[in-house]
Design an enzyme around this catalytic site. Structure first.
Site, PDB file in Angstrom:
ATOM      1  N   ASP A  36       0.846  -1.197   0.000  1.00  0.00           N
ATOM      2  CA  ASP A  36       0.000   0.000   0.000  1.00  0.00           C
ATOM      3  C   ASP A  36       0.879   1.243   0.000  1.00  0.00           C
ATOM      4  O   ASP A  36       1.968   1.249   0.575  1.00  0.00           O
ATOM      5  CB  ASP A  36      -0.930   0.021   1.220  1.00  0.00           C
ATOM      6  CG  ASP A  36      -2.192   0.854   0.982  1.00  0.00           C
ATOM      7  OD1 ASP A  36      -3.282   0.246   0.825  1.00  0.00           O
ATOM      8  OD2 ASP A  36      -2.095   2.106   0.918  1.00  0.00           O
ATOM      9  N   VAL A  60       1.924   2.187  -6.503  1.00  0.00           N
ATOM     10  CA  VAL A  60       1.899   1.396  -7.742  1.00  0.00           C
ATOM     11  C   VAL A  60       2.095   2.246  -8.998  1.00  0.00           C
ATOM     12  O   VAL A  60       2.326   1.711 -10.077  1.00  0.00           O
ATOM     13  CB  VAL A  60       0.605   0.543  -7.868  1.00  0.00           C
ATOM     14  CG1 VAL A  60       0.507  -0.489  -6.757  1.00  0.00           C
ATOM     15  CG2 VAL A  60      -0.640   1.425  -7.933  1.00  0.00           C
ATOM     16  N   TYR A 153     -12.080   7.020 -14.939  1.00  0.00           N
ATOM     17  CA  TYR A 153     -12.291   5.777 -14.159  1.00  0.00           C
ATOM     18  C   TYR A 153     -12.965   4.727 -15.040  1.00  0.00           C
ATOM     19  O   TYR A 153     -12.549   3.566 -15.071  1.00  0.00           O
ATOM     20  CB  TYR A 153     -13.142   6.109 -12.929  1.00  0.00           C
ATOM     21  CG  TYR A 153     -13.296   4.979 -11.933  1.00  0.00           C
ATOM     22  CD1 TYR A 153     -12.247   4.589 -11.102  1.00  0.00           C
ATOM     23  CD2 TYR A 153     -14.517   4.313 -11.777  1.00  0.00           C
ATOM     24  CE1 TYR A 153     -12.395   3.566 -10.159  1.00  0.00           C
ATOM     25  CE2 TYR A 153     -14.682   3.303 -10.844  1.00  0.00           C
ATOM     26  CZ  TYR A 153     -13.623   2.935 -10.033  1.00  0.00           C
ATOM     27  OH  TYR A 153     -13.778   1.930  -9.098  1.00  0.00           O
ATOM     28  N   LYS A 157     -11.326   1.179 -15.978  1.00  0.00           N
ATOM     29  CA  LYS A 157     -11.934  -0.082 -15.557  1.00  0.00           C
ATOM     30  C   LYS A 157     -12.343  -0.956 -16.754  1.00  0.00           C
ATOM     31  O   LYS A 157     -12.272  -2.179 -16.677  1.00  0.00           O
ATOM     32  CB  LYS A 157     -13.112   0.182 -14.610  1.00  0.00           C
ATOM     33  CG  LYS A 157     -12.681   0.792 -13.251  1.00  0.00           C
ATOM     34  CD  LYS A 157     -11.693  -0.098 -12.499  1.00  0.00           C
ATOM     35  CE  LYS A 157     -11.387   0.382 -11.086  1.00  0.00           C
ATOM     36  NZ  LYS A 157     -10.385  -0.457 -10.402  1.00  0.00           N
TER      37      LYS A 157
HETATM   38  N1  LIG Z   1     -15.692   0.786  -3.000  1.00  0.00           N
HETATM   39  C1  LIG Z   1     -16.429   0.397  -4.028  1.00  0.00           C
HETATM   40  O1  LIG Z   1     -17.671   0.508  -3.999  1.00  0.00           O
HETATM   41  C2  LIG Z   1     -15.776  -0.221  -5.236  1.00  0.00           C
HETATM   42  C3  LIG Z   1     -16.610  -0.779  -6.220  1.00  0.00           C
HETATM   43  C4  LIG Z   1     -16.041  -1.387  -7.329  1.00  0.00           C
HETATM   44  C5  LIG Z   1     -14.662  -1.440  -7.460  1.00  0.00           C
HETATM   45  N2  LIG Z   1     -13.872  -0.877  -6.499  1.00  0.00           N
HETATM   46  C6  LIG Z   1     -12.423  -0.985  -6.709  1.00  0.00           C
HETATM   47  O2  LIG Z   1     -11.876  -1.695  -5.616  1.00  0.00           O
HETATM   48  C7  LIG Z   1     -10.537  -1.281  -5.405  1.00  0.00           C
HETATM   49  C8  LIG Z   1     -10.345  -0.892  -3.939  1.00  0.00           C
HETATM   50  O3  LIG Z   1     -11.262   0.143  -3.638  1.00  0.00           O
HETATM   51  P1  LIG Z   1     -11.645   0.538  -2.143  1.00  0.00           P
HETATM   52  O4  LIG Z   1     -13.082   0.898  -2.140  1.00  0.00           O
HETATM   53  O5  LIG Z   1     -11.145  -0.481  -1.205  1.00  0.00           O
HETATM   54  O6  LIG Z   1     -10.832   1.885  -1.995  1.00  0.00           O
HETATM   55  P2  LIG Z   1     -10.128   2.496  -0.687  1.00  0.00           P
HETATM   56  O7  LIG Z   1      -9.834   3.900  -1.054  1.00  0.00           O
HETATM   57  O8  LIG Z   1     -10.931   2.189   0.529  1.00  0.00           O
HETATM   58  O9  LIG Z   1      -8.771   1.660  -0.607  1.00  0.00           O
HETATM   59  C9  LIG Z   1      -7.811   1.752  -1.622  1.00  0.00           C
HETATM   60  C10 LIG Z   1      -6.467   1.392  -1.043  1.00  0.00           C
HETATM   61  O10 LIG Z   1      -5.510   1.567  -2.090  1.00  0.00           O
HETATM   62  C11 LIG Z   1      -4.446   2.344  -1.598  1.00  0.00           C
HETATM   63  N3  LIG Z   1      -3.851   3.110  -2.693  1.00  0.00           N
HETATM   64  C12 LIG Z   1      -4.332   4.201  -3.308  1.00  0.00           C
HETATM   65  N4  LIG Z   1      -3.478   4.633  -4.231  1.00  0.00           N
HETATM   66  C13 LIG Z   1      -2.433   3.790  -4.222  1.00  0.00           C
HETATM   67  C14 LIG Z   1      -1.222   3.712  -4.951  1.00  0.00           C
HETATM   68  N5  LIG Z   1      -0.893   4.642  -5.860  1.00  0.00           N
HETATM   69  N6  LIG Z   1      -0.368   2.697  -4.671  1.00  0.00           N
HETATM   70  C15 LIG Z   1      -0.673   1.781  -3.728  1.00  0.00           C
HETATM   71  N7  LIG Z   1      -1.784   1.807  -2.998  1.00  0.00           N
HETATM   72  C16 LIG Z   1      -2.669   2.806  -3.249  1.00  0.00           C
HETATM   73  C17 LIG Z   1      -5.044   3.241  -0.536  1.00  0.00           C
HETATM   74  O11 LIG Z   1      -4.066   3.709   0.367  1.00  0.00           O
HETATM   75  C18 LIG Z   1      -6.071   2.307   0.110  1.00  0.00           C
HETATM   76  O12 LIG Z   1      -5.519   1.554   1.168  1.00  0.00           O
HETATM   77  C19 LIG Z   1     -10.283  -0.142  -6.383  1.00  0.00           C
HETATM   78  O13 LIG Z   1      -9.625  -0.642  -7.528  1.00  0.00           O
HETATM   79  C20 LIG Z   1     -11.686   0.333  -6.726  1.00  0.00           C
HETATM   80  O14 LIG Z   1     -11.732   0.945  -7.990  1.00  0.00           O
HETATM   81  C21 LIG Z   1     -14.383  -0.273  -5.385  1.00  0.00           C
END
Ligand SMILES: NC(=O)c1ccc[n+]([C@@H]2O[C@H](COP(=O)([O-])OP(=O)(O)OC[C@H]3O[C@@H](n4cnc5c(N)ncnc54)[C@H](O)[C@@H]3O)[C@@H](O)[C@H]2O)c1
Length: 267
Positions: A36, A60, A153, A157
């Site tokens: 992370d 990343v 986004y 995706k």
């Molecule tokens: N929350 C939703 O409803 C939802 C729905 C569909 C898909 N997603 C996808 O799920 C994944 C996780 O989302 P989430 O809701 O847990 O988000 P979140 O913001 O709660 O967690 C994301 C994590 O990624 C880390 N992060 C951000 N940028 C980073 C980078 N450059 N390098 C390394 N780590 C990094 C953050 O520190 C955090 O811990 C994402 O790809 C998001 O697009 C989320």
């Protein structure tokens, strides 16, 4: 256990969905790498898991960080059996106001990193003994549907699905499988922030539930169960698939919200 001793890297696992996936993988016997950009958060998750876990601070979007992530994993665990490209960022901004910097910031995390970390990991998987492994890429219902103001986004995706299929094809006879999970609304911080910020949280919940046939958000560990399945031998026939775990969201033509417009009737 589905993933006994497998070494799995999960990006963005310092919280949210990534943490949920890491917890289920660990429960299923995996050795997990919690990567992370928020190093302290990664440390906390790894500490709470205890043995068979490693925290790595990793942005990343930086190639050097991706190389360090792979190297740290090999130094600690000696091989890589699985990768979950989960780290992601999102924003909503009108198309006409979105800048090149906005675009690049999102694409570098949500799309470019998926390509280059998968490339690094596949190179390792092909040279280790036993050979091969599995990759799970986290997309979204945005891989089928779009949202106004979320063009970058949506593009990222949808792009994750295309590049996952391309990698899956190239690796299909090499012992590496690549699949995508497209989740619906997940109960992570962004959802809780939205509810906290609303003057009427119940109205927000009702609005979203009206658009989700199962009328609820999905828990991170529910997606973790699916990721674990896709990482394991149980899904041995699957590669190049995009699996929707969306509580029915993409199956419904209309919202359940009450409306006053007269329904179209056949004549
Ligand atoms: N929350 C939703 O409803 C939802 C729905 C569909 C898909 N997603 C996808 O799920 C994944 C996780 O989302 P989430 O809701 O847990 O988000 P979140 O913001 O709660 O967690 C994301 C994590 O990624 C880390 N992060 C951000 N940028 C980073 C980078 N450059 N390098 C390394 N780590 C990094 C953050 O520190 C955090 O811990 C994402 O790809 C998001 O697009 C989320």
């Amino acid at each position: 256990m589905l993933l006994e001793n497998k070494v799995i890297i999960i990006t963005g696992a310092g919280g949210g969905l990534g943490e949920g996936i890491a917890r289920v993988c660990h429960r299923e016997g995996a050795r997990v790498v919690i990567a992370d950009i928020r190093g302290e958060a990664a440390q906390e998750v790894a500490a709470s898991l205890g043995e068979r876990s490693l925290a790595v601070t990793c942005n990343v979007a930086e190639d050097a960080h991706l190389q360090n992530l792979a190297a740290a994993t090999l130094a600690h665990f000696g091989r890589i059996d699985g990768l979950v490209n989960n780290a992601g960022v999102n924003f909503v901004k009108p198309f006409l106001e979105t800048t090149a910097a906005d675009w690049e910031r999102l694409i570098s995390v949500d799309l470019r990193a998926v390509f280059f970390l998968s490339q690094l990991v596949c190179r390792q998987m092909l040279q280790q003994t036993p050979r091969g492994g599995t990759i799970v890429n986290i997309s979204s219902v945005h891989s089928m549907l779009a949202y106004p103001g979320a063009g970058p986004y949506d593009a990222a995706k949808w792009g994750v699905v295309g590049l996952s299929k391309a990698i899956a094809l190239e690796m299909a006879t090499q012992g590496i499988r690549v699949n995508v999970i497209s989740p619906g609304l997940i109960n992570t911080q962004i959802w809780r922030d939205l509810l906290d910020a609303a003057s009427d949280a119940e109205a927000v919940r009702t609005h979203w539930n009206a658009n989700i046939p199962m009328e609820r958000a999905i828990e991170p560990e529910e997606i973790g169960e699916l990721a674990t399945f896709l990482l394991s031998e149980r899904s041995s026939s699957m590669t190049g698939a995009n699996v929707f775990a969306d509580a029915g969201l993409t199956s419904s033509l209309v919202s359940k919200e009450p409306y006053s417009i007269r329904p179209i009737e056949g004549e």
